[in-house]
Design an enzyme around this catalytic site. Structure first.
Site, short mmCIF file in Angstrom:
data_model
loop_
_atom_site.label_atom_id
_atom_site.label_comp_id
_atom_site.label_asym_id
_atom_site.label_seq_id
_atom_site.Cartn_x
_atom_site.Cartn_y
_atom_site.Cartn_z
N HIS A 1 7.58 7.37 4.74
CA HIS A 1 6.83 6.86 3.54
C HIS A 1 6.04 7.70 2.98
O HIS A 1 6.01 8.83 3.27
CB HIS A 1 5.94 5.60 4.04
N HIS B 1 0.78 -0.97 0.03
CA HIS B 1 0.04 0.07 -0.09
C HIS B 1 0.91 1.29 0.05
O HIS B 1 0.50 2.47 -0.15
CB HIS B 1 -0.91 0.13 1.09
N HIS C 1 2.73 9.16 0.24
CA HIS C 1 1.23 8.83 -0.19
C HIS C 1 1.02 9.76 -1.44
O HIS C 1 1.62 10.86 -1.53
CB HIS C 1 0.10 9.57 0.77
#
Length: 269
Positions: A122, A96, A124
């Site tokens: 991370h 994801h 997005h």
């Protein structure tokens, strides 16, 4: 004997095909996704697991719009003390998102007199937070954790919003490695990565109390959103989307309600 032989071959092919299909379905299973209309999408996260109830009933959820009518200017300087240091890290495709995880002490940031140690970062895309309704093209999260305080670990996430422009230098360095793990939940050692290479600049930032933006949507997270906007190329964002699984090509959780929360804005000047 030939008909019998042909029948055995056909049965074998069917068995192998069935086995491969089952294995493919098991490998493709995921606990949640971002697909519009999916029963595992953001509107249903709180119903998929009893430990994820906060995703549905929480009152301090993230992300939010950092709108001017909710912002309070803080008179104190609020300068963040960062004590980062280069450390070995791994790059991982979690299905994801794409994550960098430090394998040892990569330093900390001091907030309210407490050390919060950097563990992972991370991306997005598109971005999750907005500023006065303005949407951005990607968002970096640098996740920090405190030592145990009153039996709990507190979390601080430093967020950086990106808009399309020149390539981001760190993502440029990682691009060939990300490319090698497209659609594969792989992990590879990256050697030493200096957290200071991440595009967190300046001391003007928004701060509010929210939650994790993925299940279990844990609340009580301190969010530090940098006011300065970073830059990323369209090709880099495309790679981040291509690398993850199809259910997370656009891995941004929708905006959540403020529910009376205000956002503090810190400006050293």
């Amino acid at each position: 004997m030939r008909p019998l032989s042909n029948l055995l071959i056909l049965v074998t092919i069917l068995l192998l095909s069935t086995k491969w299909t089952i294995a493919e379905e098991v490998a493709d299973e995921h606990p949640f996704d971002y697909v519009e209309g999916s029963k595992k999408g953001p509107p249903f996260w709180g119903e998929l697991n009893k430990d994820w109830a906060a995703c549905k009933i929480g009152k301090m959820q993230s992300p939010i719009d950092l709108s001017s009518d909710r912002v309070r200017v803080v008179p104190e300087s609020g300068i963040l003390k960062r004590n980062y240091k280069p450390q070995n890290a791994t790059l991982r495709n979690r299905g994801h998102d794409i994550q960098i995880k430090w394998v040892a002490d990569a330093g900390s940031i001091v907030i309210d007199g407490i050390d919060f140690f950097l563990h992972q970062a991370h991306w997005h895309s598109p971005a999750e937070h907005t500023i006065n309704g303005t949407k951005y093209d990607a968002e970096l999260h640098m996740v920090h954790e405190s030592a145990m305080i009153n039996g709990k670990i507190q979390i601080v996430v430093i967020g950086v919003l990106y808009q399309f422009g020149p390539p981001d230098p760190l993502l440029e360095k990682l691009s060939k490695h990300i490319q090698s793990m497209v659609n594969t939940e792989a992990e590879m050692p990256m050697g030493v990565i200096n957290p200071s290479e991440f595009p967190y600049r300046g001391n003007k930032y928004y701060r509010y109390t929210g939650s994790l933006t993925v299940p279990p949507c844990t609340e009580g997270v301190i969010w530090i959103m940098n006011q300065e906007i970073g830059h990323v190329s369209k090709e880099q964002v495309a790679l981040l989307r291509d690398a993850v699984h199809d259910y997370a090509t656009m891995n941004n959780r929708p905006l959540q309600l403020h529910n009376g929360r205000f956002v503090d804005f810190y400006d050293p000047k």
